[in-house]
Enzyme design. Structure first.
Site, PDB file in Angstrom:
ATOM      1  N   LYS A   1       0.816  -1.205   0.000  1.00  0.00           N
ATOM      2  CA  LYS A   1       0.000   0.000   0.000  1.00  0.00           C
ATOM      3  C   LYS A   1       0.856   1.264   0.000  1.00  0.00           C
ATOM      4  O   LYS A   1       2.004   1.274   0.436  1.00  0.00           O
ATOM      5  CB  LYS A   1      -0.949  -0.004   1.208  1.00  0.00           C
ATOM      6  CG  LYS A   1      -2.123  -0.972   1.086  1.00  0.00           C
ATOM      7  CD  LYS A   1      -3.089  -0.536  -0.001  1.00  0.00           C
ATOM      8  CE  LYS A   1      -4.257  -1.486  -0.185  1.00  0.00           C
ATOM      9  NZ  LYS A   1      -5.309  -1.314   0.817  1.00  0.00           N
TER      10      LYS A   1
ATOM     11  N   ARG B   1      -4.785 -10.236   3.054  1.00  0.00           N
ATOM     12  CA  ARG B   1      -4.775 -10.161   1.595  1.00  0.00           C
ATOM     13  C   ARG B   1      -3.387  -9.694   1.147  1.00  0.00           C
ATOM     14  O   ARG B   1      -2.891  -8.676   1.614  1.00  0.00           O
ATOM     15  CB  ARG B   1      -5.856  -9.181   1.132  1.00  0.00           C
ATOM     16  CG  ARG B   1      -6.089  -9.122  -0.368  1.00  0.00           C
ATOM     17  CD  ARG B   1      -7.270  -8.203  -0.672  1.00  0.00           C
ATOM     18  NE  ARG B   1      -7.591  -8.171  -2.092  1.00  0.00           N
ATOM     19  CZ  ARG B   1      -7.067  -7.325  -2.971  1.00  0.00           C
ATOM     20  NH1 ARG B   1      -6.167  -6.432  -2.570  1.00  0.00           N
ATOM     21  NH2 ARG B   1      -7.432  -7.362  -4.240  1.00  0.00           N
TER      22      ARG B   1
END
Length: 342
Positions: A281, A315
């Site tokens: 991210k 995830r």
């Protein structure tokens, strides 16, 4: 002196400081919200089962092909069949290559394969339904036909939900938490597991002006997810099919993401498994300065802290390394099991 705290307290202060606080710059991160509202009618918990706030009912997830045990945390492998996803866009547009990648992630230990046909990265534009179906359905069909894996589809659209389930998908991962018109009804007609995610705004604009109230981001996320769990119940969806995702990076700045991660165990009060998506991210750009292709170490650090704070599903793009990290973190949470692998 050795700490006498139980396994749920192995999330030591030094670990949080080293992995979360050392890189923080900018505004002061708000302390843990004080709201004590009970957000689930079955949110009775007991400390020390598999982590902070863990709950027997949250240790399994019912899906269209059976039940996924979450006695220990599992990894969901990311498979984007898009040209513009932030990390792996364009690599798996060919269904044959996508199937090979899915098989590789399963061999590395993934319990779920999450297939996405529409990028939801910050600034992403919507994709026509027909195009999303063209990208997703052949891949879902192939994976479901060739394995017993839990195939998840990352979508918000009722047409994609229904047709993916018909092709063998066992789970729906919705960044809009079934709030798109027709999505809730489409999910209710099936038997798939559903991940309800918090997102503030829409992908195209969600990072432009991010603000949260005095109660803090963790409380706001928890309250929204509680409301969506209630909406699913009202639509006739069995709660055992639900898990929740706080939506790291979806309408949240780095300080909001870190506050959420520090307070992740509070989401266990919802009584459902917590899924996290922290892999590669953009917050890691701020924390480490590294580009998306060079964020493995940071991603592993975040995944480890998430599991120690109660995440049940992680995830990830880098499945093998994440599976190892999750297993080590899970062993810390369960000392008796750790002794079995000496």
């Amino acid at each position: 002196m050795q700490s006498q705290a139980g396994p749920g307290r192995l999330r030591s202060k030094w670990l949080h400081t080293a992995l979360l606080g050392a890189y923080v710059e900018g505004p002061h991160i708000a302390p843990r919200a004080l709201s004590e509202v009970i957000l689930s009618s079955n949110a009775s918990t007991s400390q020390g089962l598999t982590g902070p706030g863990s709950d027997l009912s949250a240790r399994a997830l019912r899906h269209a092909r059976g039940t996924l045990s979450l006695d220990t945390p599992v990894v969901m492998g990311v498979l984007n069949v898009t040209p513009d996803s932030f990390s792996d866009g364009g690599r798996y547009l060919d269904p044959a290559r996508a199937l090979e990648r899915a098989q590789a992630m399963l061999a590395e230990g993934a319990a779920i394969i999450d297939v996405g046909g529409e990028s939801t990265r910050p600034g992403a534009a919507p994709v026509p339904i027909d195009e999303e179906l063209r990208r997703v359905l052949p891949v879902v069909r192939a994976i479901a036909r060739d394995s017993t894996a839990v195939v998840s589809v990352d979508t918000s659209h009722p047409q994609v939900i229904e047709q993916s389930l018909a092709e063998g998908a066992a789970m729906i991962n919705d960044v809009r938490a079934l709030q798109s018109p027709g999505a809730l009804a489409a999910a209710a007609r099936g038997s798939a597991a559903i991940c309800l995610m918090h997102m503030k705004g829409e992908p195209a604009t969600m990072q432009r002006s991010v603000q949260y109230g005095h109660s803090g981001v963790a409380a706001e996320v928890r309250e929204m997810l509680a409301e969506r769990i209630g909406a699913c119940r009202a639509a006739g969806i069995d709660e055992q099919r639900l898990c929740v995702d706080p939506g790291f990076g979806f309408g949240k700045l780095a300080q909001h993401n870190l506050e959420l991660l520090r307070n992740l165990d509070e989401l266990n009060r919802l009584g459902r498994p917590v899924l996290v998506g922290l892999s590669r991210k953009s917050m890691l750009k701020k924390l480490t300065g590294r580009d998306s292709s060079d964020r493995l170490a940071g991603s592993i650090a975040l995944a480890t802290v998430a599991v120690l704070n109660g995440a049940a599903i992680v995830r990830a793009h880098d499945v093998a390394a994440t599976v190892d990290a999750v297993r080590v973190a899970a062993a810390l949470m369960m000392p008796k099991r750790a002794s079995e692998v000496r």
